[in-house]
Design an enzyme around this catalytic site. Structure first.
Site, PDB file in Angstrom:
ATOM      1  N   SER A 108     156.091  -7.828  76.637  1.00 26.40           N
ATOM      2  CA  SER A 108     157.409  -8.331  77.009  1.00 26.40           C
ATOM      3  C   SER A 108     158.132  -7.303  77.857  1.00 26.40           C
ATOM      4  O   SER A 108     157.619  -6.899  78.900  1.00 26.40           O
ATOM      5  CB  SER A 108     158.216  -8.705  75.757  1.00 26.40           C
ATOM      6  OG  SER A 108     159.418  -9.351  76.096  1.00 26.40           O
ATOM      7  N   THR A 109     159.309  -6.852  77.441  1.00 22.71           N
ATOM      8  CA  THR A 109     160.145  -5.977  78.258  1.00 22.71           C
ATOM      9  C   THR A 109     159.387  -4.741  78.729  1.00 22.71           C
ATOM     10  O   THR A 109     158.797  -4.020  77.938  1.00 22.71           O
ATOM     11  CB  THR A 109     161.381  -5.530  77.449  1.00 22.71           C
ATOM     12  OG1 THR A 109     161.985  -6.668  76.843  1.00 22.71           O
ATOM     13  CG2 THR A 109     162.386  -4.833  78.346  1.00 22.71           C
ATOM     14  N   ASP A 142     157.740 -10.793  68.397  1.00 28.19           N
ATOM     15  CA  ASP A 142     156.781 -11.816  68.802  1.00 28.19           C
ATOM     16  C   ASP A 142     155.391 -11.196  68.912  1.00 28.19           C
ATOM     17  O   ASP A 142     155.215 -10.174  69.580  1.00 28.19           O
ATOM     18  CB  ASP A 142     157.192 -12.426  70.145  1.00 28.19           C
ATOM     19  CG  ASP A 142     156.305 -13.599  70.530  1.00 28.19           C
ATOM     20  OD1 ASP A 142     155.776 -14.273  69.622  1.00 28.19           O
ATOM     21  OD2 ASP A 142     156.149 -13.842  71.741  1.00 28.19           O
ATOM     22  N   MET A 179     160.613  -5.898  73.232  1.00 29.53           N
ATOM     23  CA  MET A 179     161.605  -5.920  72.162  1.00 29.53           C
ATOM     24  C   MET A 179     161.300  -7.070  71.209  1.00 29.53           C
ATOM     25  O   MET A 179     160.800  -8.116  71.614  1.00 29.53           O
ATOM     26  CB  MET A 179     162.997  -6.119  72.778  1.00 29.53           C
ATOM     27  CG  MET A 179     164.146  -5.950  71.810  1.00 29.53           C
ATOM     28  SD  MET A 179     164.416  -4.225  71.379  1.00 29.53           S
ATOM     29  CE  MET A 179     165.957  -4.370  70.458  1.00 29.53           C
ATOM     30  N   HIS A 233     156.225 -12.316  78.600  1.00 27.37           N
ATOM     31  CA  HIS A 233     157.472 -13.075  78.591  1.00 27.37           C
ATOM     32  C   HIS A 233     158.125 -13.005  79.968  1.00 27.37           C
ATOM     33  O   HIS A 233     158.580 -11.942  80.397  1.00 27.37           O
ATOM     34  CB  HIS A 233     158.444 -12.502  77.555  1.00 27.37           C
ATOM     35  CG  HIS A 233     157.957 -12.611  76.150  1.00 27.37           C
ATOM     36  ND1 HIS A 233     158.348 -11.732  75.154  1.00 27.37           N
ATOM     37  CD2 HIS A 233     157.116 -13.501  75.555  1.00 27.37           C
ATOM     38  CE1 HIS A 233     157.784 -12.080  74.010  1.00 27.37           C
ATOM     39  NE2 HIS A 233     157.020 -13.146  74.230  1.00 27.37           N
TER      40      HIS A 233
END
Length: 358
Positions: free
Chosen positions: A179-180, A301, A298, A205
């Site tokens: 993700s991030t 998930d 973050m 994501h």
């Protein structure tokens, strides 16, 4: 204010549309952890606002008068870096601009909320607020715990593993969740993979339509073939499939051949695509024939899904804290006992190839 209350994350909203500014400010202000300290219609007004009251995070539009968002982002990052979340309505080929934004230092890219549709607006609030919180923590050391919010698990898309995955074969599938801060981490990992590497499927994501541009960029940089995933696509050696934004991607099997299925569904673990959905499908379908990797990002998930993979006999890795932009997802997976070993980003390609060869 209570003596030990945590300070709210201060946000500046920059967009040339008054309606969008008002909508974003309203959505962000609905979260008790966030405080909108100002709005600006263009980068010049934003610069003046930053000089008066420096925010923790900026949400920034791409297309604005007098100076585009990417140019402003480059100037900001070279002079006085502040975490930036790009918030754009760009689609199709124009999403190459958003790739430039990530290269210029944006922490994340999200789509503007769809106005006037309650369900979409609520999903947009979740995605927007989570992106801003993640940006506030990026590259600033230890990450504090986030409040627990009600959210769906992978049960909303796929039943839990039954323990009847295919027995060990000679083919190994690599499943990656990120993700991030993940776009450059995924690039570094895939660029290091040889042309005959095991098949790879990635959930990163990111917004709908942007994943196709991301896959094209990686395909031009890597020795392996990189494509956006489509239902029915086969998992082939030397190929990586990127889950399309706003849809879940699952691993399936036809005989001894692994394929992917792309399907609609609700947000799972606050995301669509969800790493938990991918990892659960890998646990159900491949079992011991898989390797799972959870990388920078973050939230949590992928943590439960990676545990299900490990319980199904898969090898599991987490990116180590020092090489993460945000050590959130790997940390949560480690806390659950899902991570067999933590590895620096620089060593991940070689570790994956070694495990696949075992």
């Amino acid at each position: 204010m209570a003596p030990f209350a945590r300070r709210r994350i201060r946000v500046l909203v920059v967009d040339d549309s008054a309606v969008v500014r008002q909508t974003l400010a309203s959505l962000l202000s609905s979260d008790p952890e966030l405080e909108v300290i100002g709005t600006a219609a263009d980068p010049f007004a934003a610069a003046a606002s930053i000089g008066r009251n420096r925010p923790d995070v900026i949400t920034l539009d791409v297309e604005m008068p007098r100076m585009d968002g990417v140019t402003f982002l480059r100037k900001l990052m070279s002079q006085s870096p502040i975490p930036v979340v790009m918030c754009s309505s760009l689609v199709g080929e124009d999403t190459e601009t958003l790739t430039q934004a990530l290269q210029a230092g944006a922490v994340d890219v999200i789509c503007k909320p769809q106005m006037g549709v309650k369900g979409f607006l609520e999903e947009s609030r979740t995605i927007l607020c989570d992106a801003v919180k993640a940006a506030a923590h990026a590259r600033i050391g230890k990450i504090g715990p986030r409040p627990v919010s009600e959210k769906l698990s992978a049960d909303a898309v796929l039943a839990a593993p039954s323990g009847r995955a295919m027995s060990k074969t000679t083919e190994t599938v690599i499943a990656i969740g990120v993700s991030t801060g993940g776009t450059e981490a995924v690039r570094a990992l895939l660029e290091a993979m040889p042309a005959d590497c095991p098949p790879i499927v990635v959930v990163q994501h990111m917004p709908e339509n942007f994943t196709a541009a991301f896959a094209r960029r990686l395909d031009g940089l890597c020795r392996i073939t990189v494509r956006e995933a489509q239902s029915g696509a086969r998992m082939l050696r030397g190929h990586a499939l990127i889950a399309p934004g706003n849809r879940h991607t699952l691993l399936t099997r036809s005989g001894a051949t692994y394929c992917v299925e792309v399907r609609d569904g609700p947000l799972v673990s606050r995301h669509r695509p969800s790493v938990d959905v991918l990892f659960r499908s890998v646990a159900c379908t491949a079992g011991r024939n898989a390797i799972g990797v959870i990388m920078t990002g973050m939230g949590d998930d992928g943590a439960r899904g990676l545990l299900e993979m490990r319980q199904a006999g898969a090898r599991t890795l987490g990116q180590d804290e020092d090489s993460c932009v945000v050590y959130g997802m790997p940390r949560e997976a480690k806390k659950l006992g899902a991570v067999e070993d933590e590895v620096p980003l620089s060593r991940l390609p070689a570790t994956l190839l070694r495990l696949a060869a075992d």
